[in-house]
Write a protein that holds these residues in place. Sequence first.
Motif, PDB file in Angstrom:
ATOM      1  N   ASP A  92    -124.035  -7.237  46.651  1.00 50.31           N
ATOM      2  CA  ASP A  92    -123.907  -6.822  48.042  1.00 50.31           C
ATOM      3  C   ASP A  92    -122.788  -5.807  48.224  1.00 50.31           C
ATOM      4  N   ASN A  93    -122.010  -5.558  47.165  1.00 51.20           N
ATOM      5  CA  ASN A  93    -120.942  -4.566  47.205  1.00 51.20           C
ATOM      6  C   ASN A  93    -121.508  -3.200  46.835  1.00 51.20           C
ATOM      7  N   PRO A  94    -121.534  -2.243  47.750  1.00 50.82           N
ATOM      8  CA  PRO A  94    -122.109  -0.929  47.424  1.00 50.82           C
ATOM      9  C   PRO A  94    -121.308  -0.158  46.391  1.00 50.82           C
ATOM     10  N   TRP A  95    -120.061  -0.584  46.132  1.00 50.63           N
ATOM     11  CA  TRP A  95    -119.214   0.125  45.170  1.00 50.63           C
ATOM     12  C   TRP A  95    -118.983  -0.688  43.897  1.00 50.63           C
ATOM     13  N   PHE A  96    -119.841  -1.637  43.613  1.00 53.21           N
ATOM     14  CA  PHE A  96    -119.689  -2.459  42.416  1.00 53.21           C
ATOM     15  C   PHE A  96    -119.687  -1.601  41.157  1.00 53.21           C
ATOM     16  N   ASP A  97    -118.577  -1.624  40.430  1.00 53.83           N
ATOM     17  CA  ASP A  97    -118.408  -0.903  39.161  1.00 53.83           C
ATOM     18  C   ASP A  97    -118.578   0.613  39.304  1.00 53.83           C
ATOM     19  N   ARG A  98    -118.267   1.162  40.506  1.00 50.05           N
ATOM     20  CA  ARG A  98    -118.470   2.591  40.726  1.00 50.05           C
ATOM     21  C   ARG A  98    -117.175   3.340  41.046  1.00 50.05           C
ATOM     22  N   CYS A  99    -116.096   2.638  41.344  1.00 52.51           N
ATOM     23  CA  CYS A  99    -114.838   3.299  41.718  1.00 52.51           C
ATOM     24  C   CYS A  99    -114.124   3.809  40.480  1.00 52.51           C
ATOM     25  N   ARG A 100    -113.550   5.023  40.590  1.00 50.40           N
ATOM     26  CA  ARG A 100    -112.940   5.644  39.420  1.00 50.40           C
ATOM     27  C   ARG A 100    -111.509   6.153  39.652  1.00 50.40           C
ATOM     28  N   ASP A 101    -111.161   6.591  40.857  1.00 52.56           N
ATOM     29  CA  ASP A 101    -109.813   7.126  41.097  1.00 52.56           C
ATOM     30  C   ASP A 101    -109.534   7.137  42.592  1.00 52.56           C
ATOM     31  N   LEU A 102    -108.238   7.241  42.927  1.00 53.80           N
ATOM     32  CA  LEU A 102    -107.817   7.231  44.324  1.00 53.80           C
ATOM     33  C   LEU A 102    -106.627   8.164  44.492  1.00 53.80           C
ATOM     34  N   LEU A 103    -106.648   8.975  45.552  1.00 52.79           N
ATOM     35  CA  LEU A 103    -105.546   9.908  45.827  1.00 52.79           C
ATOM     36  C   LEU A 103    -105.298   9.957  47.333  1.00 52.79           C
ATOM     37  N   TRP A 104    -104.031   9.785  47.727  1.00 54.70           N
ATOM     38  CA  TRP A 104    -103.651   9.892  49.134  1.00 54.70           C
ATOM     39  C   TRP A 104    -103.217  11.320  49.437  1.00 54.70           C
ATOM     40  N   ASP A 105    -103.843  11.932  50.435  1.00 53.93           N
ATOM     41  CA  ASP A 105    -103.476  13.268  50.881  1.00 53.93           C
ATOM     42  C   ASP A 105    -102.638  13.113  52.144  1.00 53.93           C
ATOM     43  N   VAL A 111     -98.722   4.284  50.574  1.00 55.53           N
ATOM     44  CA  VAL A 111     -98.461   4.914  51.864  1.00 55.53           C
ATOM     45  C   VAL A 111     -97.358   4.079  52.511  1.00 55.53           C
ATOM     46  N   GLY A 112     -96.196   4.667  52.639  1.00 62.25           N
ATOM     47  CA  GLY A 112     -95.059   3.903  53.114  1.00 62.25           C
ATOM     48  C   GLY A 112     -94.701   2.829  52.106  1.00 62.25           C
ATOM     49  N   ASP A 113     -94.578   1.582  52.566  1.00 61.45           N
ATOM     50  CA  ASP A 113     -94.231   0.488  51.654  1.00 61.45           C
ATOM     51  C   ASP A 113     -95.461  -0.305  51.214  1.00 61.45           C
ATOM     52  N   THR A 114     -96.658   0.231  51.487  1.00 64.77           N
ATOM     53  CA  THR A 114     -97.898  -0.450  51.104  1.00 64.77           C
ATOM     54  C   THR A 114     -98.458   0.143  49.823  1.00 64.77           C
ATOM     55  N   LEU A 115     -98.749  -0.719  48.866  1.00 63.85           N
ATOM     56  CA  LEU A 115     -99.352  -0.303  47.601  1.00 63.85           C
ATOM     57  C   LEU A 115    -100.866  -0.467  47.685  1.00 63.85           C
ATOM     58  N   TYR A 116    -101.587   0.531  47.182  1.00 65.41           N
ATOM     59  CA  TYR A 116    -103.038   0.498  47.100  1.00 65.41           C
ATOM     60  C   TYR A 116    -103.423   0.498  45.624  1.00 65.41           C
ATOM     61  N   ALA A 117    -104.125  -0.544  45.206  1.00 63.25           N
ATOM     62  CA  ALA A 117    -104.529  -0.677  43.801  1.00 63.25           C
ATOM     63  C   ALA A 117    -106.048  -0.738  43.729  1.00 63.25           C
ATOM     64  N   LEU A 118    -106.634   0.185  42.986  1.00 60.86           N
ATOM     65  CA  LEU A 118    -108.094   0.301  42.903  1.00 60.86           C
ATOM     66  C   LEU A 118    -108.577  -0.165  41.535  1.00 60.86           C
ATOM     67  N   ASN A 119    -109.506  -1.129  41.539  1.00 64.46           N
ATOM     68  CA  ASN A 119    -110.216  -1.394  40.293  1.00 64.46           C
ATOM     69  C   ASN A 119    -111.629  -0.825  40.409  1.00 64.46           C
ATOM     70  N   ARG A 120    -112.494  -1.139  39.485  1.00 65.04           N
ATOM     71  CA  ARG A 120    -113.796  -0.472  39.468  1.00 65.04           C
ATOM     72  C   ARG A 120    -114.730  -0.934  40.597  1.00 65.04           C
ATOM     73  N   SER A 121    -114.337  -1.979  41.333  1.00 61.99           N
ATOM     74  CA  SER A 121    -115.218  -2.492  42.374  1.00 61.99           C
ATOM     75  C   SER A 121    -114.554  -2.678  43.731  1.00 61.99           C
ATOM     76  N   HIS A 122    -113.242  -2.896  43.758  1.00 64.90           N
ATOM     77  CA  HIS A 122    -112.562  -3.229  45.008  1.00 64.90           C
ATOM     78  C   HIS A 122    -111.245  -2.468  45.144  1.00 64.90           C
ATOM     79  N   LEU A 123    -110.753  -2.431  46.381  1.00 63.22           N
ATOM     80  CA  LEU A 123    -109.427  -1.879  46.673  1.00 63.22           C
ATOM     81  C   LEU A 123    -108.539  -3.025  47.142  1.00 63.22           C
ATOM     82  N   PHE A 124    -107.340  -3.125  46.567  1.00 68.47           N
ATOM     83  CA  PHE A 124    -106.383  -4.164  46.911  1.00 68.47           C
ATOM     84  C   PHE A 124    -105.174  -3.513  47.595  1.00 68.47           C
ATOM     85  N   THR A 125    -104.687  -4.141  48.644  1.00 68.67           N
ATOM     86  CA  THR A 125    -103.511  -3.624  49.347  1.00 68.67           C
ATOM     87  C   THR A 125    -102.465  -4.732  49.466  1.00 68.67           C
ATOM     88  N   GLY A 126    -101.197  -4.325  49.453  1.00 68.06           N
ATOM     89  CA  GLY A 126    -100.123  -5.292  49.622  1.00 68.06           C
ATOM     90  C   GLY A 126     -98.802  -4.596  49.876  1.00 68.06           C
TER      91      GLY A 126
END
Length: 527
Positions: free
Chosen positions: A324-337, A169-184
């Motif tokens: 304690d992470n509710p999304w541990f090993d549960r994330c699969r894909d990400l799409l910006w609308d 989104v703009g100049d920010t990259l969003y990178a999703l692994n199976r447990s966390h979302l990374f932004t930079g």
Amino acid sequence: MKPGKDEKGIVNVGKKDIAKTYKKLHKWPGLIIAFVLLNFGISGIVLNHRGFFSSLDVKRSVLPRVYRYANWNNAALKGDLVVAPDSILVFGNIGIWVTDSAFEAYRPLNEGFGKGVDRRKTYDLHRMANGDLYAATHFGLYAFSPDRQSWVPFHLVSDNQRFVALESVGDTLYALNRSHLFTGRSDGVNTTFVRHQLPAPPGYEDRVGLFETIWQLHSGEAFGGIGKVFVDLLALVTLFLSITGILYFFFPGWMKRRKKRERPVQSLARANRWSLRWHNHFGAWVFVFLIFLYFTGMFLRPPLLIPIANARVGPLKFSNLDQDNPWFDRCRDLLWDGEKQYFLLATSEGIHELDPTLSHVVPLPSQPPVSVMGITVLVPFHHGVYVVGSFSGLFLWDPAQGRVLNFYTGQPYEGRSAGRPIGDVQVTGILQDHLGRPYCIDYNQGVQALWPNAPDFPTMPAEVVEASGMSLWNVALEFHTGRIFQSVLGPFYILIVPLAGLTGITVVLSGYLLWRKRFRKKKLEKN
């Protein structure tokens, strides 16, 4: 002591008859199952250490025909990225390759990933407006360095290095692994990332799948590295018991033949006694753990998998599942609308709406069909309608209207019988040519056009096939699940795992009871 009757007329079975029963249950089924357990033991050790074996590949030409590439099948491709009118990047299990607008000429772009096709396995590619290029792979997140002409890894702190999706989104990259979302903020190989643990959705319950629980117990992963090492030791014990059992079965007869030829057999006899003694000791020491290992393995493949596939249980305390992470090993894909100004977060728990501040995760009111093996396609179609693909098929999904249409027929989705977990089309990805015309990638059939009167997609070049073997880990998985024998046994191959588990339990338990009976007898004789 022969069988007889007591004063109540009940038949008594003699101790010798019980021992004979134990011996028969241990000897003959043991001989058959020993060869199968050799397969499970070796392949299981490989499966437990994917990173260690990731540099090793097997040529597909030596495997059964079903594993060979033809028309980009077997998940060779996941998608593509058009970077110029005559420059397209295709990616998937084969890694990343640069091709032209006609998909005919190819050159690899895998420098920096490391040796082995497993290291090149790519789930997503993303190019920023400034030209920065990023790759989400099975073993981490990478940025491409134009100066080095190589991929450079980011060393990010996470419990899971499997990155599955990239968005911006703009100049920010969003990178999703199976447990966390990374932004930079995008800066190529110099990008600095922040890790985000996404919030729990409304009504969240801390429960995990029974299948995942059994799988992690079976592999030992539930208790981290120590658990995996312990299961490795059980696999080594299984190998030792199988080999010594086979030798002991054939050894007495072989020794008699050598005696008749007047050849010395004393050293061989000592070796046989040594192997039998340790066969008994190891079997007695760990028989409970072996039974548990074989029992849990039975439920990781159909048909016993089916009744537990959707069951959920509380996480085991102090295990890898107790997070304690509710999304541990549960994330699969990400799409910006961009139209609706929110993210679609696809997980093993369904597809959710994620707001741009990353502070609210809300499940969408309607859900498209997604195979238990996970979502493989999530792309925009038009005005709030999305294309969703998995091994359940390819669908048009309108969450606002609660509608799901079969992409091919345009008919409403009516559900599927419980006995068939996959669809007629097993989607592994989707790609577009330089004009935006879409192609579906089917696991069995390969690339299929989705637009009328389309020409056939160009065949897979020999140089791509030659450079794209099958990782040793994936080969081990095919042996461990029994799928490698499908070309010989047909659909009956699914019985290998449950029958092997049941037989293995019978052999181990009867062997322990036989040893225990003889051990007690020797102890009484000494006293």
